[in-house]
Structure formats: structure tokens, C-alpha cells
Design a protein around this motif. Sequence first.
Motif, PDB file in Angstrom:
ATOM      1  N   SER A  92     -16.649  -7.639  22.505  1.00  0.00           N
ATOM      2  CA  SER A  92     -16.558  -7.874  21.067  1.00  0.00           C
ATOM      3  C   SER A  92     -17.927  -7.710  20.404  1.00  0.00           C
ATOM      4  O   SER A  92     -18.006  -7.577  19.191  1.00  0.00           O
ATOM      5  CB  SER A  92     -15.992  -9.261  20.788  1.00  0.00           C
ATOM      6  N   ASN A 104     -19.657  -5.145  20.542  1.00  0.00           N
ATOM      7  CA  ASN A 104     -19.717  -3.775  20.043  1.00  0.00           C
ATOM      8  C   ASN A 104     -18.297  -3.264  19.829  1.00  0.00           C
ATOM      9  O   ASN A 104     -17.804  -2.425  20.568  1.00  0.00           O
ATOM     10  CB  ASN A 104     -20.457  -2.906  21.056  1.00  0.00           C
ATOM     11  N   LYS A 105     -17.687  -3.818  18.781  1.00  0.00           N
ATOM     12  CA  LYS A 105     -16.248  -3.588  18.587  1.00  0.00           C
ATOM     13  C   LYS A 105     -15.904  -2.119  18.376  1.00  0.00           C
ATOM     14  O   LYS A 105     -14.931  -1.621  18.926  1.00  0.00           O
ATOM     15  CB  LYS A 105     -15.748  -4.403  17.394  1.00  0.00           C
ATOM     16  N   ALA A 106     -16.717  -1.433  17.577  1.00  0.00           N
ATOM     17  CA  ALA A 106     -16.393  -0.036  17.260  1.00  0.00           C
ATOM     18  C   ALA A 106     -16.402   0.810  18.524  1.00  0.00           C
ATOM     19  O   ALA A 106     -15.475   1.584  18.769  1.00  0.00           O
ATOM     20  CB  ALA A 106     -17.399   0.517  16.255  1.00  0.00           C
ATOM     21  N   ARG A 107     -17.442   0.589  19.356  1.00  0.00           N
ATOM     22  CA  ARG A 107     -17.531   1.397  20.564  1.00  0.00           C
ATOM     23  C   ARG A 107     -16.404   1.072  21.538  1.00  0.00           C
ATOM     24  O   ARG A 107     -15.772   1.967  22.095  1.00  0.00           O
ATOM     25  CB  ARG A 107     -18.892   1.177  21.233  1.00  0.00           C
ATOM     26  N   SER A 108     -16.144  -0.238  21.703  1.00  0.00           N
ATOM     27  CA  SER A 108     -15.049  -0.631  22.602  1.00  0.00           C
ATOM     28  C   SER A 108     -13.732  -0.043  22.112  1.00  0.00           C
ATOM     29  O   SER A 108     -12.938   0.469  22.887  1.00  0.00           O
ATOM     30  CB  SER A 108     -14.924  -2.152  22.663  1.00  0.00           C
ATOM     31  N   GLY A 109     -13.523  -0.107  20.784  1.00  0.00           N
ATOM     32  CA  GLY A 109     -12.260   0.383  20.209  1.00  0.00           C
ATOM     33  C   GLY A 109     -12.090   1.872  20.426  1.00  0.00           C
ATOM     34  O   GLY A 109     -11.025   2.332  20.836  1.00  0.00           O
ATOM     35  N   LEU A 110     -13.153   2.639  20.183  1.00  0.00           N
ATOM     36  CA  LEU A 110     -13.052   4.093  20.318  1.00  0.00           C
ATOM     37  C   LEU A 110     -12.820   4.487  21.769  1.00  0.00           C
ATOM     38  O   LEU A 110     -12.052   5.402  22.066  1.00  0.00           O
ATOM     39  CB  LEU A 110     -14.331   4.758  19.792  1.00  0.00           C
ATOM     40  N   THR A 111     -13.506   3.774  22.675  1.00  0.00           N
ATOM     41  CA  THR A 111     -13.328   4.084  24.093  1.00  0.00           C
ATOM     42  C   THR A 111     -11.902   3.778  24.516  1.00  0.00           C
ATOM     43  O   THR A 111     -11.277   4.532  25.263  1.00  0.00           O
ATOM     44  CB  THR A 111     -14.317   3.265  24.935  1.00  0.00           C
TER      45      THR A 111
END
Lengths: 407, 238
Positions: free
Chosen positions: A15, A17-24
Amino acid sequence: MKNSDLLHETYSALSANKARSGLTMLGIIIGIASVIAMTAIGQGAQNSVSASIQSIGANLVMIMPGATRSFGGPSGGRGGAQSLTVADADAIASQVSNVAGVVREVSSRAQVVATGTNTNTSIVGTEASYLSVRNVAIDEGSFITSQNVTSGEKVAVLGPTARDDLFGVGATGVVGQTIRISGAEYTVIGITVDKGGSGFSNADDIIYIPYTTAQRYLSGNKYLSEIDAQATSSDASTQVQNDITDLLLSRHNISDPTKADFNVLNEASIIATASSVTGTFTTLLAAVAGISLVVGGIGIMNMMLTTVTERTREIGLRKAIGAKRKDINKQFLSEAVALTFIGGVIGVILGWLISFGVSYLGILQASVSVSSIILAFCVSAGIGIIFGYYPARRAAQLNPIDALRYE
Amino acid sequence: MIEVKDIKKTYKTGDVEFEALSGVSFTIKDGEFVAIMGPSGSGKSTLMHILGALDKPSSGTYFLDGKDVSILTDDELADIRKDKIGFVFQSFNLLPRTTVLRNVMLPLVYDGIEQKERENRAKKALLLAGLDEGHFLNLSNQLSGGQIQRVAIARALVNNPSLILADEPTGNLDSKTSEIVLATFQKLNKELGRTIILITHEQDIAEHADRILFIKDGLLEERATHIKKIASQIIKHI
């Protein structure tokens, strides 16, 4: 390190780095969703093919004449020979076990005229047992009776498309009217129920007449163009097929089965063939979708490698305060598995929604199987372990002194 | 009780061998506050890594509480660090975007201690390190340099270590906060009897300790001889 701590660490790391986790995760979501949707659509196609084959009658064994053969001359093509007789059909009905019904058929095409309109359609000369064997139902009036057959009466039962062509779409009061087939007058005695289907193989664009009438007025000979036998069960259909082949070979005095003047087709084997074709396509679709899943996995690995580099000092600190290799390994592996697992759950839901949408829009009756969902979960968790293993191992093997100095 | 006997450490890069420590021996008793002082390149970082069980000597023995640390495996060294050593780094090394309390509790996570006990011990350590209770739930990046270093000291205290190793703990702080941090170390040593080793290159920082080990070119010099040397140099100049 306790499991609850592991969960907490994983949650806060992802959480952060939400954007990166989400995109991955999106890579995995798309991969899993497409695998689920593609197999569901493939399965749906397979079911629809089997269902449409089965609609011509259950456990059907079809006997057709073979090719006409003259020594040295050209082949007349399959079904061209005049080799099946009414006596053959009688012999099948009386001598082959596990046969629920036998239908004699004389098919041809003819010009049909009614009240000023005309059409060219297929005329099937048949008998009463056609209804049960070929899975046809009567909508209005009645079907051909054995009385009609015995006396060779000129009566006709229309398929709904033939009715529409001759009397107008959805016309009523057609029973009792007269049509002309190849010039001879026939009385309409019934209309069959709509079977569905379209194009060249429209099962509704058809007119049924007694086979004796067809022999006399249309084909002009005593032969049959097809005999259909219904096996009592799908298990018995192969035995019925073999027995009919043996019986007809001996009746036709043929010793070499390869020179048989007839062909016996088993519906079960046709379905099996069709299923294997659609099965191949399903596998192909799933394989293409699987590639996107692998790409998603590479995305996970990429992100985890970046994370390990970014958090080198943190890893150094954790080691300095007593974390062992396996603790660090577990921490990063669980981040990767959490990403793929959550991605898998969302992917399954998305894939199911796509399948539902395809069914809802009436494109195809897609069917999501439980096994594909379980498989998707296992594959996504497996991808997390496979693609998370290398970054986690790299993190675990960092030397704490170098890691603490890392800028 | 720390007993270091004839420790040597050689690094090898390609064909070039470099001896960072060339036979160092000393003893530090429980409850002592010792400074290890030396210029950069003197081998003090290497010595700190060995004392902190982050690295192993090439030869010689290192006994910590009667246990020979120089022959342990990596996982056993991790256990020594977890149970017996507390680190304070120059660059603090707190986890960013994490509360003060969680930062201090981190060593206890690897010890498998219950959550409630962790919190109690972390709060106690934070109070000992001189941080107000009002900051316990702040995120680590919301604190000033002095406060951050006190959180780091609390983290070094929380596992009740035999030895607190402070590596240039005031290197990133201004002189006023440095004084406060050093006073904290002195308090921990005098009032709680903690064994503290302070690694620094600055004379005035080292003087806060009770004893100074001076290291140069991988060898230890007694503080007294060092002073004599300086004295003789001064005399020469006169």
C-alpha cells in the motif's frame, strides 16, 4: 517472524506504492481474466456444437448408400449408389439388438407450388417413427401415419420455414390446404415445431411425405436414400453401428468391408470429432491468454526487482537487527504472491463478468467451469512464487554491511 | 564482557590484498562506555562490523558474553545481533512512512514476541531514550534529526542487548542535538549500566566516553601513548 507480522509487512509494503502495485496487478488481472473468459467461451462453443448435433436425434446411427462404382469409370460420389432397400431396414429393425427405432428415408429436392407462390425445398419421404428418432415435434395437425405409408397417400407435413415460404410468415389454417410437389397434388396434414437453425442446413426448410409416395412419384425406384436407426443408449450406439455394418455386409454379399456399398455413421463419433475440434480451439485460445499471464508474471518480477533495489538499506537494517535470510525471503516472496493472488481473485471475477456478458448479449452461452477457476488460482499463486523467487532470493542474499552502505 | 584477541581482517580485491585490521586485542567489561576512535581508513568500521556480528574476522577470536562469535554461521550471527547487540547508525535507518512505535518494535518482530509485550517494551525504551509520549504514533519522517536518533537509540535498546554499538551517531546532527544524544548515551551507561561502544573520528565526541581506544592503520594504540605522541610532537614544534 509470525504470519500476522508477515501479513502486516506485506500490506504496508504494497500500500506504500499503490499505483505501482495496482499496475503490476493489472497484468495478472488481464491474464487470469482472459484465461477464464477464453476457456468459458470455448466450452460454450463446444456445448453449442454438441447440442446442435444432438438436435438431429439422440444416439442416432445413420446408414447412407456408398459411392456408385463402375469398373474403370468415374465415382458417382458418396450417397450416389442405390444400395439400401426397405428390406435392409426391416432386417435392421428385426435382427440388430438395442435398436429403439428405424426410419426409412427417401430424400430429394423438388419445386413446390402453393396458391401462386413457389419454392424449391428438400422433400423427405419418411414414416411415423421419424418423429421420435429424429427429435421432431408436431405443432399443428398430425404427422405421417403408418396408414399413410402403407397406402402411399399424397399427404405432406411442412417444416415452419417451408410453410412461411409457401403461405406467408406465420400463416394459419394451412392444414387441409393443397400444395403441388413436382406437379402432383398433396394435402397438408401438419406443421412441425420450429427447430431453429438457418442457412444451408435449415432443418425447418423441409417437407415430409410418406416414403412410399416419394418412391413412387419422386425417385421412381424402390431404393432408400437413408436409413436411421436409434440406439437405446449412447453406450450401445457403437455396438449398433458395428452390428448394422456386419448385417448389411452379409445381406449385400460383400466380404471386404473396405468395398462396402454403404456408410454407417455414428452420431456419438461425430460429436466426439466436433468436440475435439472445438477443444483444440479452446486450448489455442487459452494458450494465447496464457501468454498474457506470463507477461503479467514478468511484470511482477520487474516490480519486485525494483522494490528490492529501492529497499536495499531497509533490508540491511532488518538484517542488522536480527532478520535471517529466510525472514527476508519470506517477506518479499509474500509480497509477490499477495500481488498475484489478489490479481487472480479480481481476474476471476472479471473473467466471469466477461463470460456473463457474452452469454447475456446472446453471442454464445459461455460456461465458466469450477476447474478453470481453481486452476486460475493455482496458476496465479504459482506465478507469484516463480517470479517472486528470484527477487526475494536476491534480497535475502544481500550482505548487511553493503546493504546498509547502499546509496 | 567483550574479549577480542589478535583479530585480523584481510580484504581481497582481485590480486590485491588489503589488511584492514592487523591484530587487534582488547577487553571491554560489562557496563563500560568505550569510544573507538580513528581517522577514516583506520579500520574502525571493519572493527565495528566484527564487534556487531555483521562480519567475521579472518583470524583471531571474538568472545561476546563467553561465546566465540568469530566461528558462527550467518544465521547464528543473525541470532547474536537479534539477542545481544543494538545498533545506532549515523544515517538513522528508520523505516519511512512507519510510526515511531512500529520502528522501535521491529527487532521484537524477529524475536516472535507478542504484540502487547512488544508495545510495552517499545514504549519503555522510547521513554528511556528521552522521547515524549506525544510522538509515539508520529510517522518517522515527521520528526527532527535529534528525535529520529533517539528513536533509533530506543530501537537499539528494545531487545535488552548486552552491547549497544553506535556508529558515528552524531555525524548527521548539529552540535546542540549531538550533545543531547551523547547525554542520552551517558545516562543509559551511568544509570542503567548499559555497555556502549561509540565509534567516531572526532576527539570531542570520543571524550564523552570513559575510555578511548585509538585505532590507526589497523592497529590499536593505547590512548595514553597517543597523548604522549601528540605531546612529544608539540614539544618538537616548540
